[in-house]
Design an enzyme around this catalytic site. Structure first.
Site, short mmCIF file in Angstrom:
data_model
loop_
_atom_site.label_atom_id
_atom_site.label_comp_id
_atom_site.label_asym_id
_atom_site.label_seq_id
_atom_site.Cartn_x
_atom_site.Cartn_y
_atom_site.Cartn_z
N ARG A 25 16.02 84.92 90.37
CA ARG A 25 16.68 83.60 90.36
C ARG A 25 17.76 83.49 91.43
NH1 ARG A 25 15.91 80.67 85.19
NH2 ARG A 25 13.68 80.96 85.00
N ARG A 29 21.24 77.63 90.11
CA ARG A 29 22.38 76.74 89.86
C ARG A 29 23.74 77.35 90.10
NH1 ARG A 29 19.90 75.48 84.17
NH2 ARG A 29 19.17 77.54 84.76
N ARG A 38 19.03 70.17 94.78
CA ARG A 38 18.35 69.74 93.55
C ARG A 38 18.68 68.27 93.25
NH1 ARG A 38 19.33 69.47 88.15
NH2 ARG A 38 17.90 70.46 86.67
N ASP A 75 7.91 77.67 89.75
CA ASP A 75 8.12 78.08 88.36
C ASP A 75 6.81 78.57 87.77
OD1 ASP A 75 10.48 77.87 86.27
OD2 ASP A 75 8.60 77.49 85.20
N TYR A 152 4.28 79.84 76.09
CA TYR A 152 4.82 78.49 76.32
C TYR A 152 3.77 77.42 76.04
CZ TYR A 152 9.02 80.51 78.41
OH TYR A 152 10.20 81.19 78.60
#
Ligand SMILES: Cc1c2[nH]c(c1CCC(=O)O)Cc1[nH]c(c(CCC(=O)O)c1C)Cc1[nH]c(c(CCC(=O)O)c1C)Cc1[nH]c(c(C)c1CCC(=O)O)C2
Length: 344
Positions: A25, A29, A38, A75, A152
């Site tokens: 990552r 953020r 973003r 992703d 998921y």
């Protein structure tokens, strides 16, 4: 010509005094420049599907920190979306997907080779990055492992214990296995296309491997990783594969030889001295500083970083965190970690 990319040298088994370093990552953020791009994209999925912007956020941590590898910005949940699942992200909560719990839901999925219709922009991001990355910085492509992606798709979201996926495995095993098979085929197709577009290494993220026990681990973590790795190596000889069966514990032992991956990524619950003796004996390992140090910093960060480098110094090693860096991390701590690895 001798290989100059430190990451590729480690993956080929070379022991280096200073290991290559990158960070899960690393585009994220915690970086103000990521948040700005973003914002420009509008939302996370638009960022993933806009090649110029996805390439830009991939490059940001390379410019700021000079990492030894870049990882494609995308992703693991784009594959279910490309197979026909609905996917959206709820701010502050995480991903949501339409669920597959019955045969009808599975029957509505697209065939594996239809994924290119959706994932074309991701390959374009890879092509841009192959042109724009510094010559000594290889690009890592990636996908989720079939089990993790299935958890998921079955639950429709992240779950603490993957209970819905375990329930389907027990109650409707044929349906569960058909779903895993479809994801496995799509993953081979997807990673192969990333390599053709210019990815030099691929990583398979099995974030929820730790909830598979006994034979289930062999069937649903080892076997899909083995099949994906074998298929990629047949189509693209020489492309290294990193496997990440997160929280596999003792099952990290022998994972590389059972699957054929060139490197095993270790989460931060693993003791480095134990892993050096039992996992690195089989080849390259990656890891495994606790991501929390990127928030807390200080002496503990430096000491722990040096201890990990030292513990793995007898074999091939890629320095990384044990899981992704979190949004509350301080970029200054990333500099501190890099200095501690490179001996600054
Ligand atoms: C399980 C999983 C996912 N995605 C991924 C995994 C496996 C690794 C792991 O266990 O963390 C993998 C992933 N996700 C992302 C990357 C890009 C490359 C990188 O810099 O590592 C990679 C390799 C970007 C992302 N993927 C996501 C973000 C945050 C999105 C944002 O900007 O809001 C990023 C940068 C969103 C995401 N994506 C996913 C979740 C659960 C979430 C929400 C949690 C969170 O917000 O951190 C699914």
């Amino acid at each position: 010509m001798a290989e100059t990319k430190k990451l590729l040298r480690a993956l080929a088994g070379e022991v280096q005094k200073v290991p290559p370093i990158w960070m899960m990552r690393q585009a994220g953020r915690y970086l103000p420049e990521y948040r700005a791009t973003r914002e420009q994209a509008g939302d996370f999925l638009s960022l993933c599907y806009t090649p110029d912007l996805a390439a830009e956020v991939t490059l940001q941590p390379i410019r700021r920190f000079g990492f030894d590898a870049a990882i494609l910005f995308a992703d693991i949940l784009l594959v279910p979306q490309a197979l026909g699942a609905d996917l959206w992200f709820v701010t502050g909560e995480g991903p949501r997907l339409s669920t597959i719990t019955r045969q009808a839901g599975f029957d509505a999925l697209k065939p594996a080779d239809a994924i290119h219709d959706t994932l074309g922009p991701i390959y374009e991001t890879v092509r841009i990055l192959s042109r724009e990355l510094p010559a000594d910085t290889p690009l890592i492509g990636f996908a989720g492992a079939p089990w993790t992606v299935a958890t998921y798709m079955i639950a429709g979201r992240g779950t603490p214990d993957q209970a819905p996926a375990h329930a389907l495995m027990r109650e409707e095993c044929a349906l569960f296995e058909a779903l895993l098979e479809r994801i496995t085929e799509a993953t081979i197709t997807y990673l192969s296309a990333q390599i053709e577009a210019g990815a030099e290494v691929v990583k398979i993220f099995d974030s929820w491997a730790g909830s598979l026990r006994g034979d289930d681990f062999d069937r649903y973590a080892v076997e899909p990783a083995r099949r994906i790795t074998a298929a990629l190596k047949e189509r693209h000889p020489g492309i290294p594969v990193i496997g990440f069966p997160r929280e596999a514990g003792e099952r990290y032992v022998g994972f590389a030889s059972a699957t054929g991956v060139d490197c095993v990524a270790l989460d931060n619950s693993v003791d480095p001295a134990w892993a050096a003796a039992h996992v690195q004996a089989d080849g390259c390992v990656q890891g495994n500083l606790a991501p929390g140090h990127m928030v807390t910093g200080g002496r503990a960060l430096v000491d722990e970083t040096r201890a990990i480098v030292e513990a793995f110094s007898g074999g091939p090693h890629i320095f990384n965190l044990g899981h992704g860096i979190t949004p509350d991390a301080d970029p200054d701590n990333v500099h501190l970690m890099i200095e501690a690895v490179r001996g600054g």
